[in-house]
Design a protein around this motif. Structure first.
Motif, PDB file in Angstrom:
ATOM      1  N   LEU A  80       0.829  -1.194   0.000  1.00 53.73           N
ATOM      2  CA  LEU A  80       0.000   0.000   0.000  1.00 53.73           C
ATOM      3  C   LEU A  80       0.871   1.253   0.000  1.00 53.73           C
ATOM      4  N   GLN A  81       1.917   1.266   0.835  1.00 50.91           N
ATOM      5  CA  GLN A  81       2.822   2.420   0.884  1.00 50.91           C
ATOM      6  C   GLN A  81       3.503   2.622  -0.468  1.00 50.91           C
ATOM      7  N   GLU A  82       3.927   1.501  -1.079  1.00 48.34           N
ATOM      8  CA  GLU A  82       4.569   1.604  -2.392  1.00 48.34           C
ATOM      9  C   GLU A  82       3.586   2.135  -3.431  1.00 48.34           C
ATOM     10  N   ALA A  83       2.355   1.621  -3.384  1.00 48.19           N
ATOM     11  CA  ALA A  83       1.338   2.080  -4.340  1.00 48.19           C
ATOM     12  C   ALA A  83       1.036   3.555  -4.133  1.00 48.19           C
ATOM     13  N   LEU A  84       0.941   3.976  -2.875  1.00 56.49           N
ATOM     14  CA  LEU A  84       0.692   5.393  -2.589  1.00 56.49           C
ATOM     15  C   LEU A  84       1.838   6.269  -3.092  1.00 56.49           C
ATOM     16  N   ALA A  85       3.059   5.810  -2.843  1.00 55.43           N
ATOM     17  CA  ALA A  85       4.215   6.582  -3.298  1.00 55.43           C
ATOM     18  C   ALA A  85       4.218   6.675  -4.822  1.00 55.43           C
ATOM     19  N   THR A  86       3.901   5.563  -5.483  1.00 56.26           N
ATOM     20  CA  THR A  86       3.859   5.548  -6.947  1.00 56.26           C
ATOM     21  C   THR A  86       2.774   6.484  -7.455  1.00 56.26           C
ATOM     22  N   LYS A  87       1.596   6.408  -6.849  1.00 55.00           N
ATOM     23  CA  LYS A  87       0.485   7.271  -7.279  1.00 55.00           C
ATOM     24  C   LYS A  87       0.815   8.742  -7.029  1.00 55.00           C
ATOM     25  N   GLU A  88       1.438   9.038  -5.898  1.00 56.16           N
ATOM     26  CA  GLU A  88       1.819  10.426  -5.618  1.00 56.16           C
ATOM     27  C   GLU A  88       2.804  10.930  -6.666  1.00 56.16           C
ATOM     28  N   ALA A  89       3.775  10.071  -7.019  1.00 53.85           N
ATOM     29  CA  ALA A  89       4.748  10.467  -8.032  1.00 53.85           C
ATOM     30  C   ALA A  89       4.062  10.659  -9.386  1.00 53.85           C
ATOM     31  N   GLU A  90       3.136   9.751  -9.719  1.00 52.23           N
ATOM     32  CA  GLU A  90       2.409   9.866 -10.983  1.00 52.23           C
ATOM     33  C   GLU A  90       1.572  11.143 -11.008  1.00 52.23           C
TER      34      GLU A  90
END
Length: 146
Positions: A80-90
């Protein structure tokens, strides 16, 4: 007399034997009860040990399942943290692109407007120049001084 004594002894011995037999029967009955109680106690103990073993096995299984659930939860939190970080970067990247595109569009629109204004200004300048020039020509042509 001796036979009377023998009979007396025999009667007394029979009474003793009878009394001993009753005592023996009572003791055997008590022994049987104690043996039954021991047998029940052994069964209860065996059953308690089996229940304790089963409870221990259930506890171990529950502990194992708890650990697995914690590991899965930890893994899910990491994902979830990785997905959030990825989405924030996107999202940040998309915002920057949108901002850049917007700036490009605004710049192009501004440059287009400036060019149109220049063309319009040039048109008006030529027209003004023609009007002014034609006016001077008319004035020169009509001037009595000339």
């Amino acid at each position: 007399m001796q036979s009377f004594e023998n009979r007396e002894r025999l009667a007394e011995t029979k009474r003793d034997v009878s009394s001993l037999q009753k005592t023996n029967k009572g003791l055997q009955s008590k022994m049987k009860k104690l043996e039954d109680q021991v047998e029940e106690a052994i069964k209860a103990r065996t059953e308690a040990e089996e229940n304790a073993e089963a409870a221990e096995a259930i506890r171990k299984v529950a502990e194992s399942q708890r650990r697995e659930a914690e590991e899965k939860m930890t893994q899910a939190e990491k994902e979830l943290q990785e997905a959030l970080a990825t989405k924030e970067a996107e999202m940040k990247d998309a915002e920057e692109k949108a901002y850049s595109q917007g700036m490009t569009d605004v710049t192009e629109a501004y440059e287009k407007q400036v060019k149109e204004d220049e063309v319009t200004t040039l048109k008006f300048s030529w027209i003004d120049l023609l009007v002014v020039c034609s006016g001077k020509l008319l004035l020169r042509c009509r001037s009595p001084v000339e």
